[in-house]
Write a protein that holds these residues in place. Structure first.
Motif, mmCIF file in Angstrom:
data_model
loop_
_atom_site.group_PDB
_atom_site.id
_atom_site.type_symbol
_atom_site.label_atom_id
_atom_site.label_comp_id
_atom_site.label_asym_id
_atom_site.label_seq_id
_atom_site.Cartn_x
_atom_site.Cartn_y
_atom_site.Cartn_z
ATOM 1 N N PHE A 149 1.386 -13.892 11.061
ATOM 2 C CA PHE A 149 2.236 -13.429 12.161
ATOM 3 C C PHE A 149 3.366 -12.539 11.658
ATOM 4 O O PHE A 149 3.740 -11.557 12.307
ATOM 5 C CB PHE A 149 2.825 -14.626 12.913
ATOM 6 C CG PHE A 149 1.858 -15.300 13.861
ATOM 7 C CD1 PHE A 149 0.798 -14.618 14.420
ATOM 8 C CD2 PHE A 149 2.021 -16.635 14.187
ATOM 9 C CE1 PHE A 149 -0.088 -15.239 15.289
ATOM 10 C CE2 PHE A 149 1.156 -17.276 15.062
ATOM 11 C CZ PHE A 149 0.103 -16.571 15.616
ATOM 12 N N THR A 150 3.955 -12.886 10.501
ATOM 13 C CA THR A 150 5.043 -12.082 9.950
ATOM 14 C C THR A 150 4.570 -10.664 9.649
ATOM 15 O O THR A 150 5.251 -9.679 9.965
ATOM 16 C CB THR A 150 5.607 -12.734 8.683
ATOM 17 O OG1 THR A 150 6.150 -14.016 9.018
ATOM 18 C CG2 THR A 150 6.693 -11.877 8.050
ATOM 19 N N ASN A 151 3.392 -10.544 9.055
ATOM 20 C CA ASN A 151 2.836 -9.221 8.778
ATOM 21 C C ASN A 151 2.587 -8.441 10.060
ATOM 22 O O ASN A 151 2.870 -7.237 10.132
ATOM 23 C CB ASN A 151 1.545 -9.347 7.977
ATOM 24 C CG ASN A 151 1.767 -9.411 6.484
ATOM 25 O OD1 ASN A 151 1.588 -8.435 5.769
ATOM 26 N ND2 ASN A 151 2.173 -10.573 6.003
ATOM 27 N N GLN A 152 2.089 -9.115 11.087
ATOM 28 C CA GLN A 152 1.840 -8.441 12.354
ATOM 29 C C GLN A 152 3.147 -7.973 12.998
ATOM 30 O O GLN A 152 3.213 -6.881 13.568
ATOM 31 C CB GLN A 152 1.095 -9.369 13.311
ATOM 32 C CG GLN A 152 -0.381 -9.554 12.961
ATOM 33 C CD GLN A 152 -1.131 -10.222 14.093
ATOM 34 O OE1 GLN A 152 -0.737 -11.289 14.570
ATOM 35 N NE2 GLN A 152 -2.209 -9.614 14.531
ATOM 36 N N PRO A 161 5.182 -4.297 5.218
ATOM 37 C CA PRO A 161 5.584 -5.613 4.696
ATOM 38 C C PRO A 161 5.948 -5.584 3.220
ATOM 39 O O PRO A 161 6.750 -6.402 2.759
ATOM 40 C CB PRO A 161 4.343 -6.474 4.942
ATOM 41 C CG PRO A 161 3.669 -5.828 6.113
ATOM 42 C CD PRO A 161 3.889 -4.359 5.935
ATOM 43 N N ALA A 162 5.384 -4.643 2.472
ATOM 44 C CA ALA A 162 5.673 -4.564 1.044
ATOM 45 C C ALA A 162 7.116 -4.169 0.767
ATOM 46 O O ALA A 162 7.620 -4.383 -0.343
ATOM 47 C CB ALA A 162 4.727 -3.569 0.376
ATOM 48 N N THR A 163 7.800 -3.616 1.781
ATOM 49 C CA THR A 163 9.196 -3.206 1.595
ATOM 50 C C THR A 163 10.184 -4.311 1.964
ATOM 51 O O THR A 163 11.393 -4.136 1.823
ATOM 52 C CB THR A 163 9.510 -1.958 2.438
ATOM 53 O OG1 THR A 163 9.427 -2.294 3.848
ATOM 54 C CG2 THR A 163 8.530 -0.837 2.141
ATOM 55 N N VAL A 164 9.679 -5.441 2.432
ATOM 56 C CA VAL A 164 10.526 -6.572 2.835
ATOM 57 C C VAL A 164 10.311 -7.720 1.853
ATOM 58 O O VAL A 164 9.180 -8.033 1.484
ATOM 59 C CB VAL A 164 10.191 -7.033 4.269
ATOM 60 C CG1 VAL A 164 11.009 -8.269 4.646
ATOM 61 C CG2 VAL A 164 10.451 -5.906 5.265
ATOM 62 N N THR A 165 11.402 -8.342 1.423
ATOM 63 C CA THR A 165 11.301 -9.505 0.544
ATOM 64 C C THR A 165 10.922 -10.724 1.373
ATOM 65 O O THR A 165 11.641 -11.108 2.304
ATOM 66 C CB THR A 165 12.638 -9.776 -0.170
ATOM 67 O OG1 THR A 165 12.986 -8.637 -0.960
ATOM 68 C CG2 THR A 165 12.532 -10.996 -1.067
#
Length: 323
Positions: A149-152, A161-165
């Protein structure tokens, strides 16, 4: 003091999320226990309000009135229910789509009979006050469906998403992390959402706002089902009838939940209004979503075995046996 529901948050987390645990835990084929059961049908459930129809049917004698001998077995939730079916210690279980698929990948004799509840609002996005969605830098994430869900959500904002820790957390940890400023937000469910709102957070979205939802399925082994299809259909029909009661009378459902898992009735009534209960068969959309989940978790290394959702989701079974 945390109540039993809070202490056993894994009952919901794992029911909706415990992909990584399930794959390594069960590789033995499901057991044919049709002769051993003697008509007894054991249903494995988690310890949370999402199982309200089963709690209500059990408490109010609906299974017995339908001529069924049903025992509701509470587990810690998540993969445990499906693992009971694999081990032959339960005939049926209720499992979230993500968890069910992971167990099915390791145990190809498991089958999903239909949906008994789903929601596009149970999971909510919480951000710390002062943080806007486009400025997110750090998110608390729990494994499985939480990561999915976070990725979506990030993709819906146009954020890679790769730019978010992404900080690995459990849901009970998330409110404190948010209040301290250790994370900018998280995607989770109550009571953790409400706790965070009370301590400086705010809800900015539900999964439905970015086109995501989850469903819970009824699971059985192919061996048991082939010998007990009529019984399975009767059990699922009762769960469907109880689901209609939960939808129309949340207070009545809350009474059954409170008696089953020692949860505050007011809290229980609030939780069930966040979920859509009702028995139904699988649709093409269900199969498509299952394929998306399998693809995502295979890319994450959480599912390694081949699994074809169109084969393990028994489309048409509910309509033929449980209506």
């Amino acid at each position: 003091m945390l109540n039993r529901f809070q202490n056993k948050w894994v009952g919901t987390v794992a029911a909706l999320a415990a992909l990584s645990i399930a794959v390594s835990g069960c590789t033995r084929p499901a057991t044919d226990n049709s002769e051993e059961s003697g008509g007894l049908v054991r249903i494995a459930v988690g310890v949370d309000p999402s199982y309200a129809p089963i709690f209500l049917a059990d408490r109010e004698g609906m299974f017995q009135a339908a001529g069924l001998d049903v025992q509701v077995i509470q587990t810690e939730g998540g993969a445990a229910g499906a693992q009971n079916v694999v081990a032959g210690t339960s005939e049926l279980s209720g499992n979230a789509d993500s968890t069910a698929l992971s167990v099915m990948a390791a145990n190809p004799s498991l089958r999903a009979l239909g949906v008994f509840q789903e929601s596009d609002r149970y999971f909510q996005v919480v951000l710390r006050n002062g943080v806007e969605p486009k400025s997110i830098k750090t998110l608390g994430v729990f494994p499985g469906i939480g990561l999915y869900f976070t990725n979506q959500y990030l993709a819906s904002l146009g954020i890679d998403p790769a730019t978010v820790t992404l900080v690995s957390t459990s849901p009970p940890e998330q409110p404190a992390l948010l209040a301290r400023g250790d994370i900018d937000g998280f995607l989770s469910f109550d009571p953790w959402v409400t706790q965070s709102v009370n301590t400086g957070g705010r809800v900015v979205a539900t999964t439905g706002d970015f086109g995501a939802k989850y469903a819970q399925w009824i699971i059985a082994s192919d061996n048991w089902l082939s010998a007990n299809e009529e019984t399975a259909g009767k059990v699922f029909k009762v769960i469907s009838e109880a689901s209609a009661i939960v939808n129309s009378d949340p207070a009545r459902a809350a009474t059954a939940i409170a008696a089953s898992i020692q949860m505050d009735p007011t809290e229980a009534a609030d939780r069930v209004t966040q979920i859509d209960f009702g028995g139904r068969g699988f649709t093409d959309d269900d199969v498509e979503r299952a394929n998306e989940l399998v693809a995502f978790f295979r890319a994450q290394g959480k599912i390694s075995a081949d699994i074809d959702p169109s084969a393990v989701l028994l489309s048409g079974w509910f309509e033929q046996n449980a209506t």
